[in-house]
Scaffold this motif. Structure first.
Motif, PDB file in Angstrom:
ATOM      1  N   VAL A   1       0.847  -1.193   0.000  1.00 20.16           N
ATOM      2  CA  VAL A   1       0.000   0.000   0.000  1.00 20.16           C
ATOM      3  C   VAL A   1       0.886   1.247   0.000  1.00 20.16           C
ATOM      4  CG1 VAL A   1      -1.871   1.234   1.135  1.00 20.16           C
ATOM      5  CG2 VAL A   1      -1.771  -1.274   1.259  1.00 20.16           C
ATOM      6  N   ALA A   2       0.677   2.104  -1.013  1.00 19.52           N
ATOM      7  CA  ALA A   2       1.472   3.320  -1.166  1.00 19.52           C
ATOM      8  C   ALA A   2       0.550   4.536  -1.151  1.00 19.52           C
ATOM      9  CB  ALA A   2       2.265   3.262  -2.464  1.00 19.52           C
ATOM     10  N   SER A   3       1.156   5.719  -1.228  1.00 22.88           N
ATOM     11  CA  SER A   3       0.411   6.984  -1.197  1.00 22.88           C
ATOM     12  C   SER A   3      -0.469   7.049   0.053  1.00 22.88           C
ATOM     13  CB  SER A   3      -0.447   7.130  -2.466  1.00 22.88           C
ATOM     14  OG  SER A   3      -1.090   8.378  -2.518  1.00 22.88           O
ATOM     15  N   ILE A   4       0.177   6.827   1.208  1.00 16.45           N
ATOM     16  CA  ILE A   4      -0.511   6.875   2.501  1.00 16.45           C
ATOM     17  C   ILE A   4      -0.362   8.283   3.067  1.00 16.45           C
ATOM     18  CG2 ILE A   4      -0.524   5.955   4.845  1.00 16.45           C
ATOM     19  CD1 ILE A   4       0.576   3.332   3.639  1.00 16.45           C
ATOM     20  N   ARG A   5      -1.470   8.938   3.335  1.00 19.48           N
ATOM     21  CA  ARG A   5      -1.443  10.354   3.725  1.00 19.48           C
ATOM     22  C   ARG A   5      -1.342  10.572   5.231  1.00 19.48           C
ATOM     23  NH1 ARG A   5      -3.822  12.610  -0.896  1.00 19.48           N
ATOM     24  NH2 ARG A   5      -2.639  11.713  -2.620  1.00 19.48           N
ATOM     25  N   ASP A   6      -1.754   9.589   6.030  1.00 19.59           N
ATOM     26  CA  ASP A   6      -1.712   9.782   7.476  1.00 19.59           C
ATOM     27  C   ASP A   6      -1.548   8.443   8.168  1.00 19.59           C
ATOM     28  OD1 ASP A   6      -4.592   8.806   8.491  1.00 19.59           O
ATOM     29  OD2 ASP A   6      -4.865   9.911   6.624  1.00 19.59           O
ATOM     30  N   CYS A   7      -1.084   8.516   9.389  1.00 25.35           N
ATOM     31  CA  CYS A   7      -0.764   7.315  10.166  1.00 25.35           C
ATOM     32  C   CYS A   7      -2.001   6.477  10.464  1.00 25.35           C
ATOM     33  CB  CYS A   7      -0.075   7.741  11.453  1.00 25.35           C
ATOM     34  SG  CYS A   7       0.415   6.391  12.516  1.00 25.35           S
ATOM     35  N   GLN A   8      -3.123   7.121  10.800  1.00 26.99           N
ATOM     36  CA  GLN A   8      -4.323   6.396  11.207  1.00 26.99           C
ATOM     37  C   GLN A   8      -4.862   5.509  10.088  1.00 26.99           C
ATOM     38  OE1 GLN A   8      -5.491   6.281  14.411  1.00 26.99           O
ATOM     39  NE2 GLN A   8      -6.621   4.560  13.539  1.00 26.99           N
ATOM     40  N   THR A   9      -4.776   5.983   8.847  1.00 29.87           N
ATOM     41  CA  THR A   9      -5.228   5.169   7.714  1.00 29.87           C
ATOM     42  C   THR A   9      -4.435   3.869   7.647  1.00 29.87           C
ATOM     43  OG1 THR A   9      -5.883   7.119   6.441  1.00 29.87           O
ATOM     44  CG2 THR A   9      -5.463   5.105   5.209  1.00 29.87           C
TER      45      THR A   9
ATOM     46  N   PHE B   1       3.448  -1.777   3.712  1.00 24.47           N
ATOM     47  CA  PHE B   1       3.160  -0.360   3.510  1.00 24.47           C
ATOM     48  C   PHE B   1       4.439   0.399   3.169  1.00 24.47           C
ATOM     49  CE2 PHE B   1       0.431  -2.132   6.824  1.00 24.47           C
ATOM     50  CZ  PHE B   1      -0.844  -1.814   6.374  1.00 24.47           C
ATOM     51  N   THR B   2       4.302   1.414   2.325  1.00 18.10           N
ATOM     52  CA  THR B   2       5.387   2.369   2.107  1.00 18.10           C
ATOM     53  C   THR B   2       4.837   3.765   2.328  1.00 18.10           C
ATOM     54  OG1 THR B   2       7.151   3.112   0.624  1.00 18.10           O
ATOM     55  CG2 THR B   2       5.054   2.494  -0.415  1.00 18.10           C
ATOM     56  N   PHE B   3       5.582   4.583   3.078  1.00 19.99           N
ATOM     57  CA  PHE B   3       5.037   5.876   3.476  1.00 19.99           C
ATOM     58  C   PHE B   3       6.149   6.888   3.670  1.00 19.99           C
ATOM     59  CE2 PHE B   3       5.211   2.789   6.892  1.00 19.99           C
ATOM     60  CZ  PHE B   3       5.990   3.406   7.871  1.00 19.99           C
ATOM     61  N   SER B   4       5.748   8.150   3.685  1.00 22.92           N
ATOM     62  CA  SER B   4       6.687   9.271   3.731  1.00 22.92           C
ATOM     63  C   SER B   4       7.332   9.416   5.107  1.00 22.92           C
ATOM     64  CB  SER B   4       5.949  10.561   3.390  1.00 22.92           C
ATOM     65  OG  SER B   4       5.035  10.870   4.439  1.00 22.92           O
TER      66      SER B   4
ATOM     67  N   ARG C   1       7.205   9.756  11.187  1.00 22.35           N
ATOM     68  CA  ARG C   1       7.342  10.497  12.446  1.00 22.35           C
ATOM     69  C   ARG C   1       6.027  10.543  13.212  1.00 22.35           C
ATOM     70  NH1 ARG C   1      10.997  13.315   9.039  1.00 22.35           N
ATOM     71  NH2 ARG C   1      13.121  13.153   9.888  1.00 22.35           N
ATOM     72  N   GLU C   2       4.921  10.511  12.485  1.00 22.83           N
ATOM     73  CA  GLU C   2       3.615  10.522  13.137  1.00 22.83           C
ATOM     74  C   GLU C   2       3.404   9.280  13.992  1.00 22.83           C
ATOM     75  OE1 GLU C   2      -1.105  11.009  11.831  1.00 22.83           O
ATOM     76  OE2 GLU C   2       0.486  11.216  10.323  1.00 22.83           O
ATOM     77  N   LEU C   3       4.050   8.175  13.601  1.00 18.15           N
ATOM     78  CA  LEU C   3       3.952   6.945  14.393  1.00 18.15           C
ATOM     79  C   LEU C   3       4.446   7.145  15.821  1.00 18.15           C
ATOM     80  CD1 LEU C   3       5.220   4.211  11.888  1.00 18.15           C
ATOM     81  CD2 LEU C   3       2.971   4.247  12.973  1.00 18.15           C
ATOM     82  N   PHE C   4       5.376   8.074  16.010  1.00 12.35           N
ATOM     83  CA  PHE C   4       6.015   8.251  17.311  1.00 12.35           C
ATOM     84  C   PHE C   4       5.391   9.375  18.143  1.00 12.35           C
ATOM     85  CE2 PHE C   4       9.111   6.075  14.714  1.00 12.35           C
ATOM     86  CZ  PHE C   4       9.628   5.122  15.572  1.00 12.35           C
ATOM     87  N   VAL C   5       4.330   9.981  17.619  1.00  8.48           N
ATOM     88  CA  VAL C   5       3.695  11.084  18.351  1.00  8.48           C
ATOM     89  C   VAL C   5       2.700  10.525  19.362  1.00  8.48           C
ATOM     90  CG1 VAL C   5       2.240  13.134  18.176  1.00  8.48           C
ATOM     91  CG2 VAL C   5       3.975  12.687  16.429  1.00  8.48           C
TER      92      VAL C   5
END
Length: 280
Positions: free
Chosen positions: A229-237, A249-252, A257-261
């Motif tokens: 899954v690519a083009s992931i815009r946010d962590c929750q998705t 998954f591949t993500f920006s 960094r959102e994973l660690f918030v």
């Protein structure tokens, strides 16, 4: 004990050969015994060496996370965290990062990425299947076991993918926007298919539903292709997809960094450090 065992094996071989009428000298037996000993020693030694998947921890399971950027400063910051199976990039990301889209530069980038991860995905370019094949073979030449070649899931791209697969090159079909393309990926022998979740949603499609349908198709035909899954815009998705069984998954860097918030975790860690400092 090992030497005694090998000597006994050599003696047994001599008896068998004598019984069978095969001539074998004492020197031959000594050489054979020494060969067995060296073979046993090498097998023991290699059991302690790291495997090709040394970066994938034992308890990671089937999940594979990729960092989707060609910005090597982001690699320096995020890859040492140890959560990424690999790195993905494409000509657009290379241009955005100011990295030349050349074979030579991608070889240099793959060497850097593979210091921290198991896989490096880069995209082939060319107007024909033969050009895509030639480019893909050159891109993967330094390490065909760990460099995955991406090609778009067009008719030309799939023809190029077929040539690459036959040459034992690992392939990801990319720029997927429809679940029917999972059937193409599985049957051409691609290891991955990369649906663009965010872009499908932008276009008015149910991006998550398309990804789930791809997974359902691949499981239904009992193929081994992974839905990346690519083009992931946010962590929750991504978390929602993982909770429903998606694994790859591949993500920006921003999503990484959102994973660690988590403020509560940060506060607890600060309290631990303060307690340690007071009680040292």
């Amino acid at each position: 004990h090992e030497s005694t065992l090998l000597s006994e094996q050599g003696s047994l071989l001599h008896q068998v050969c004598t019984f069978a009428g095969i001539g074998i000298s004492l020197i031959d037996l000594k050489v054979y015994t020494m060969f067995l000993f060296l073979l046993f020693w090498l097998m023991t030694l290699t059991s302690f060496l790291p495997s090709a998947s040394a970066f994938s921890p034992e308890f990671r399971g089937a999940c594979r996370l990729f960092l989707d950027t060609a910005d090597t400063t982001e690699w320096d910051d995020l890859l040492p965290m140890g959560i990424f199976h690999g790195v993905t990039c494409n000509p657009t990301l290379l241009e955005r990062a100011g990295e030349p889209c050349t074979i030579k530069n991608l070889h240099k980038m793959s060497a850097k990425a593979l210091q921290f991860t198991d896989e490096f995905m880069c995209q082939a370019w060319g107007g024909t299947a033969k050009e895509l094949y030639d480019c893909g073979m050159e891109l993967s030449r330094p390490d065909r076991e760990r460099i995955v070649v991406k090609v778009p899931v067009t008719a030309t791209g799939v023809e190029g993918a077929a040539l690459l697969v036959r040459a034992n090159c690992r392939v990801c079909l990319t720029a997927s926007y429809n679940h029917k393309q999972a059937l193409i990926a599985a049957n051409v022998g691609a290891e991955y298919i990369a649906p663009y979740l965010g872009r499908m949603t932008d276009a008015g499609k149910d991006g998550a539903a398309e990804c789930f349908k791809m997974q359902e198709i691949i499981q239904g035909i009992e193929a081994d292709t992974r839905v990346l899954v690519a083009s992931i815009r946010d962590c929750q998705t991504m978390i929602d997809l993982a909770a429903e069984g998606m694994e790859t998954f591949t993500f920006s860097p921003a999503v990484a960094r959102e994973l660690f918030v988590e403020p509560m975790t940060k506060e607890a860690a600060s309290e631990f450090e303060a307690a340690a400092a007071r009680n040292c």
